[in-house]
Design a protein around this motif. Structure first.
Motif, mmCIF file in Angstrom:
data_model
loop_
_atom_site.group_PDB
_atom_site.id
_atom_site.type_symbol
_atom_site.label_atom_id
_atom_site.label_comp_id
_atom_site.label_asym_id
_atom_site.label_seq_id
_atom_site.Cartn_x
_atom_site.Cartn_y
_atom_site.Cartn_z
ATOM 1 N N LEU A 94 10.623 -0.147 -9.247
ATOM 2 C CA LEU A 94 11.695 0.690 -8.718
ATOM 3 C C LEU A 94 11.605 0.693 -7.203
ATOM 4 N N LEU A 95 12.638 0.196 -6.536
ATOM 5 C CA LEU A 95 12.698 0.152 -5.074
ATOM 6 C C LEU A 95 13.554 1.316 -4.583
ATOM 7 N N LEU A 96 12.942 2.210 -3.821
ATOM 8 C CA LEU A 96 13.611 3.411 -3.341
ATOM 9 C C LEU A 96 13.754 3.358 -1.823
ATOM 10 N N PRO A 97 14.988 3.246 -1.323
ATOM 11 C CA PRO A 97 15.137 3.324 0.125
ATOM 12 C C PRO A 97 14.768 4.726 0.608
ATOM 13 N N ALA A 98 14.319 4.817 1.846
ATOM 14 C CA ALA A 98 13.940 6.108 2.413
ATOM 15 C C ALA A 98 15.046 7.123 2.168
ATOM 16 N N GLY A 99 14.648 8.342 1.800
ATOM 17 C CA GLY A 99 15.590 9.424 1.554
ATOM 18 C C GLY A 99 15.997 9.584 0.110
ATOM 19 N N THR A 100 15.612 8.644 -0.750
ATOM 20 C CA THR A 100 16.027 8.688 -2.149
ATOM 21 C C THR A 100 15.163 9.671 -2.937
ATOM 22 N N GLY A 101 15.795 10.687 -3.489
ATOM 23 C CA GLY A 101 15.079 11.657 -4.301
ATOM 24 C C GLY A 101 14.584 11.032 -5.596
ATOM 25 N N HIS A 102 13.430 11.480 -6.054
ATOM 26 C CA HIS A 102 12.906 11.022 -7.344
ATOM 27 C C HIS A 102 11.944 12.066 -7.907
ATOM 28 N N PRO A 151 18.867 13.710 0.925
ATOM 29 C CA PRO A 151 19.812 12.870 1.659
ATOM 30 C C PRO A 151 20.196 11.592 0.933
ATOM 31 N N ASN A 152 19.315 11.105 0.043
ATOM 32 C CA ASN A 152 19.462 9.769 -0.526
ATOM 33 C C ASN A 152 19.659 8.801 0.637
ATOM 34 N N ASN A 153 20.229 7.678 0.427
ATOM 35 C CA ASN A 153 20.398 6.740 1.535
ATOM 36 C C ASN A 153 21.826 6.228 1.480
ATOM 37 N N ARG A 154 22.589 6.509 2.508
ATOM 38 C CA ARG A 154 24.012 6.171 2.509
ATOM 39 C C ARG A 154 24.277 4.700 2.777
ATOM 40 N N HIS A 194 11.056 17.267 -7.613
ATOM 41 C CA HIS A 194 11.968 16.476 -6.792
ATOM 42 C C HIS A 194 11.432 16.379 -5.369
ATOM 43 N N HIS A 195 11.427 15.161 -4.859
ATOM 44 C CA HIS A 195 10.961 14.902 -3.501
ATOM 45 C C HIS A 195 11.553 13.586 -3.025
ATOM 46 N N PHE A 196 11.374 13.297 -1.751
ATOM 47 C CA PHE A 196 11.780 12.007 -1.194
ATOM 48 C C PHE A 196 10.872 11.704 -0.011
ATOM 49 N N HIS A 197 10.968 10.481 0.491
ATOM 50 C CA HIS A 197 10.191 10.049 1.650
ATOM 51 C C HIS A 197 11.178 9.738 2.769
ATOM 52 N N ALA A 198 11.008 10.377 3.911
ATOM 53 C CA ALA A 198 11.919 10.185 5.034
ATOM 54 C C ALA A 198 11.403 9.156 6.028
ATOM 55 N N PRO A 236 6.586 -0.798 3.214
ATOM 56 C CA PRO A 236 6.649 -1.890 4.186
ATOM 57 C C PRO A 236 5.582 -1.742 5.275
ATOM 58 N N GLU A 237 5.062 -2.872 5.725
ATOM 59 C CA GLU A 237 4.086 -2.843 6.806
ATOM 60 C C GLU A 237 4.635 -2.022 7.967
ATOM 61 N N GLY A 238 3.784 -1.144 8.508
ATOM 62 C CA GLY A 238 4.170 -0.328 9.655
ATOM 63 C C GLY A 238 4.858 0.977 9.305
ATOM 64 N N GLN A 239 5.123 1.228 8.017
ATOM 65 C CA GLN A 239 5.754 2.491 7.625
ATOM 66 C C GLN A 239 4.736 3.340 6.863
ATOM 67 N N GLN A 240 4.679 4.614 7.194
ATOM 68 C CA GLN A 240 3.765 5.558 6.548
ATOM 69 C C GLN A 240 4.586 6.608 5.807
ATOM 70 N N TRP A 241 4.338 6.760 4.514
ATOM 71 C CA TRP A 241 5.117 7.685 3.689
ATOM 72 C C TRP A 241 4.754 9.141 3.968
ATOM 73 N N ASP A 242 5.726 9.988 3.698
ATOM 74 C CA ASP A 242 5.561 11.433 3.749
ATOM 75 C C ASP A 242 6.110 11.989 2.439
ATOM 76 N N ILE A 243 6.008 13.271 2.224
ATOM 77 C CA ILE A 243 6.596 13.918 1.049
ATOM 78 C C ILE A 243 7.487 15.047 1.552
ATOM 79 N N ARG A 244 8.772 14.959 1.216
ATOM 80 C CA ARG A 244 9.737 15.961 1.673
ATOM 81 C C ARG A 244 10.352 16.659 0.472
#
Length: 181
Positions: free
Chosen positions: A111-119, A28-31, A74-78, A135-143
């Motif tokens: 490297l700052l990756l907004p949620a949804g950015t593939g890398h 999705p990257n981040n629009r 290739h993956h991203f964090h949603a 960021p505090e309060g956010q937990q990463w996933d792997i998509r």
């Protein structure tokens, strides 16, 4: 350059570049939010870069959660935005998903990756390693697959961090991200 004598490292006069990515295939990257590359966020000769990035991220409310490399698929964090501080070596990283933009990162860069950015790690030299913060309060996933419409809406509704992970109240996140809200 900012010298943090208490912790023994130098925060460089950071240069950065910001760029937007369009959605690409299943990524999705981040629009709304740009990717930001901080060049020389820390001076490579300042000692233990991993510890220095951890202190910096913690101070700016992006608690560090791990030290390692970047996955070579290739993956991203949603569910979280991500900051990666390069602590050793250099690498070429594909940003934006398959066929995306290749960026070169060196020790001291971030490297700052907004949620949804593939890398994806394309290649590396020496013992390439990063420290990752979220960021505090956010937990990463792997998509590795497309998001459902509800998941995409949740990703786009993630709160904006109030502080830039490198420059606190005065960095590009404040300039580019908070003005996009």
């Amino acid at each position: 350059m900012y010298n943090d004598s208490k912790h023994g490292f130098d925060v460089a006069q950071t240069e950065y570049e910001a760029f937007m990515l369009e959605p690409h295939d299943w990524v999705p990257n981040n629009r709304k939010l740009p990717v930001v590359i901080y060049r020389r966020a820390l001076m490579p000769a300042s000692g233990d870069l991993a510890a220095a990035f951890e202190i910096l991220f913690e101070r700016n409310a992006w608690p560090p959660q791990w030290r390692d490399g970047i996955f070579d698929y290739h993956h991203f964090h949603a569910t979280a935005h991500e900051i990666l501080g390069v602590t050793d070596g250099s690498a070429q990283v594909i940003v934006g998903g398959p066929g995306g933009r290749v960026v070169t990162l060196c020790a001291g860069d971030a490297l700052l990756l907004p949620a949804g950015t593939g890398h994806c790690l394309q290649s590396f030299a020496r013992h390439f390693q990063v420290v990752a913060g979220y960021p505090e309060g956010q937990q990463w996933d792997i998509r590795r697959e497309a998001l459902t419409p509800d998941e995409l809406a949740s990703m786009e509704a993630l709160p904006f961090p109030s502080l830039d992970p490198i420059d606190g109240k005065h960095g590009p996140l404040v300039e580019h991200w908070l003005h996009a809200a």
